[in-house]
Design a protein around this motif. Structure first.
Motif, short mmCIF file in Angstrom:
data_model
loop_
_atom_site.label_atom_id
_atom_site.label_comp_id
_atom_site.label_asym_id
_atom_site.label_seq_id
_atom_site.Cartn_x
_atom_site.Cartn_y
_atom_site.Cartn_z
N ILE A 1 41.81 33.30 33.19
CA ILE A 1 41.97 34.05 34.46
C ILE A 1 41.57 33.13 35.61
O ILE A 1 40.46 32.58 35.62
CB ILE A 1 41.07 35.31 34.48
N ARG B 1 41.44 38.26 28.76
CA ARG B 1 40.13 37.64 28.48
C ARG B 1 39.81 37.62 26.98
O ARG B 1 39.00 36.83 26.53
CB ARG B 1 39.02 38.36 29.25
N TYR C 1 46.68 34.07 36.44
CA TYR C 1 46.17 33.51 35.20
C TYR C 1 47.05 32.34 34.79
O TYR C 1 48.14 32.13 35.36
CB TYR C 1 46.15 34.58 34.10
N PRO D 1 40.71 37.21 39.34
CA PRO D 1 40.69 38.47 38.59
C PRO D 1 41.45 39.59 39.30
O PRO D 1 41.83 39.45 40.48
CB PRO D 1 39.19 38.81 38.54
N GLU E 1 43.67 42.34 32.72
CA GLU E 1 42.62 41.31 32.78
C GLU E 1 41.78 41.34 31.50
O GLU E 1 41.51 40.29 30.89
CB GLU E 1 41.72 41.53 34.02
N ILE F 1 46.82 39.82 39.93
CA ILE F 1 46.02 38.99 39.02
C ILE F 1 46.74 37.65 38.83
O ILE F 1 47.97 37.60 38.81
CB ILE F 1 45.81 39.72 37.67
#
Ligand SMILES: Cc1ncc(COP(=O)(O)O)c(C=O)c1O
Length: 488
Positions: free
Chosen positions: A393, A386, A404, A396, A382, A402
């Motif tokens: 994202i 970022r 994205y 999260p 993550e 996760i």
């Protein structure tokens, strides 16, 4: 006739050894070389037809030839859920000790349905269930459970029990509550149990994909006003899409106040209880009446192994006991549990053995390290995403999942274009066979979902996959958007 038939199905001791060692060699090589293999083994229907269509084999073929054929043509054309770059669905990291234990259980063909069928096998299942009860702070004295083929069967067994305890014979007015992120196996179970669509309330989730408490309360109140019978809340601890955990404490308070059964589907997320942060992440889970947790997910067991835990083992025996005359001699005394009385299956394989042997061999601390490693790896990913101008994202890092999407800041792309772009990335990655990275849909957006519970997965594996995604994305953008006007 019997002797002749058995003779034809038997191998000599030397033949068995040679054959068995060959299989062990294949397995040892497999586990040792996972990193160098493709994660995806897709073949289309025509290719599979061409390879495997044949007449029924009435005549014998040499055992080695069959094994070679399977090694070459079957085992090379399957996805590998234990592969470090198998990121999709729920990976199955598995482990070698359990794979071998399964061979023992199958080799001895142990019947795990009754105490008299195999006392030690039953005892090992009881012990393993006790370990799990303890982990989730369920009562050891009254609590119980059963190993199943997986989470789907555990959820079905749980809901059958809930219905029997709360509704008895008449469930025509009963209503059940679950969120829009609950796993599809629960809807299947509800259908199998004969509930109608009108008896199911799908409760919307909030921005964090957790069941909305306000909407749950509203739904229960309305059903009561309409003269219906709310009987069960099904909460999720580790949603398949996002890893989200429903607000279990608040849901437990409601179920207690309204006298409803609380089932928690922690088939996926249950393993996080092993981590130092686990009790906090799953706060309230000990208040459930029943709980699904799948050892074949985050407890690193090979398929098929699910588990249902209950606060009171008598609920299971009350729901599932049948006393046919042909089983009268195997009933045993009260302390001798017959697992066929605790669930749906009569003949059951010895699932507990792999759990027992692997936990004892590696120690639970090793399992804990594996879970904590996955949590940290997902958080590291993550952070990495970022920092990039390409990635956004959508949900999260939560319980090692996760979501994205590729959304480069120097392009103006519509939602539709973004969906297509991310679908393209997933398709290309899968076609490359190097990794399995499929999409899901969250808040109407197509997103890439990674589930990182495999301790074999390194940050370098993940970085390589992200780089590959970026290459495919850039090529696609270059092809589609020739005109610089579409760029910012
Ligand atoms: C939350 C949840 N519940 C139930 C299941 C079904 O488990 P199984 O595939 O073992 O039947 C899954 C599978 O991924 C899951 O994630």
């Amino acid at each position: 006739m019997y002797i002749k038939l058995m003779k034809h199905l038997e191998l000599s001791k030397e033949e068995m050894k040679a054959y068995g060692y060959k299989i062990v060699d294949v397995l040892a090589e497999h586990f040792d070389s996972l990193h160098t293999k493709d994660a995806v083994g897709h073949g289309n229907r025509e290719e599979m037809d061409a390879l495997f269509s044949e007449e029924m084999p009435y005549k014998a073929t040499s055992a080695n030839d069959v094994l070679d054929h399977v090694t070459k043509d079957v085992l090379s054309q399957v996805n590998l859920p234990s592969h470090p770059k198998f990121y999709s669905f729920v990976p199955g990291p598995s482990n070698f000790i359990s794979a071998m234990s399964d061979s023992l259980a199958t080799g001895f063909n142990i019947f795990s349905g009754s105490w008299s069928g195999s006392a030690a096998a039953t005892k090992l299942e009881i012990i393993s269930i006790h370990w799990l009860l303890k982990m989730f702070s369920f009562p050891i004295k009254t609590g119980g459970g059963i190993f199943t083929s997986g989470g789907s069967m555990a959820n079905l067994t749980a809901l059958a029990t809930a219905r029997s305890v709360k509704c008895g014979e008449d469930f025509s007015k009963a209503c059940i509550y679950l969120s829009d992120q609950a796993h599809s196996s629960n809807i299947k179970a509800i259908r199998v149990l004969g509930f109608k669509k009108e008896q199911v309330r799908i409760i919307p989730t909030d921005m964090e994909f957790k069941m909305s408490i306000n909407k749950l309360k509203n739904a229960i109140a309305r059903d009561k006003l309409n003269g219906l019978q709310p009987f069960c809340i099904l909460a999720t601890a580790g949603a398949t899409n996002t890893g989200s955990v429903d607000p279990l404490e608040a849901i437990a308070t409601i179920s207690k106040k309204e006298n409803l059964w609380l089932h928690v589907d922690a088939a996926y997320g249950g393993g996080v209880i092993l981590a130092d942060a686990g009790k906090k992440l799953l706060t309230g889970i000990r208040k459930a009446d029943s709980l699904t947790v799948d050892p074949h997910k985050w407890f690193f067991q090979p398929y098929e192994m699910g588990c249902l835990l209950v606060k009171n083992h008598k609920w299971l025996s009350k729901t599932f006991s049948e006393k046919p005359e042909y089983l009268r001699d195997v009933e045993g005394n009260k302390s001798e549990i017959n697992f066929y009385d605790h669930g749906i299956q009569l003949t059951r394989r010895f699932r507990a053995l792999k759990f027992y042997m692997s936990v004892k061999t590696f120690g639970l601390d090793a399992f804990k390290k594996g879970v904590q490693y996955s949590l940290k790896l997902t958080e590291d990913l993550e952070d990495l995403l970022r920092l990039s101008p390409h990635w956004e994202i959508i949900s999260p890092a939560t319980l090692a999942i996760i979501n994205y999407r590729y959304n480069p800041i120097n392009y103006k792309l519509s939602e539709k274009e973004l969906d297509k772009l991310n679908e393209h990335i997933s398709k290309k990655i899968t076609e490359s066979k190097k990794a399995l990275l499929v999409t899901t849909i969250l808040q109407d957006q197509v997103v890439l979902r990674m589930c990182l519970i495999n301790p074999r997965t390194t940050i370098d594996d993940v970085k390589e996959t992200i780089n590959l995604c970026e290459d495919y994305a850039q090529k696609y953008l270059d092809e589609i958007f020739e005109s610089p006007n579409t760029k910012l």
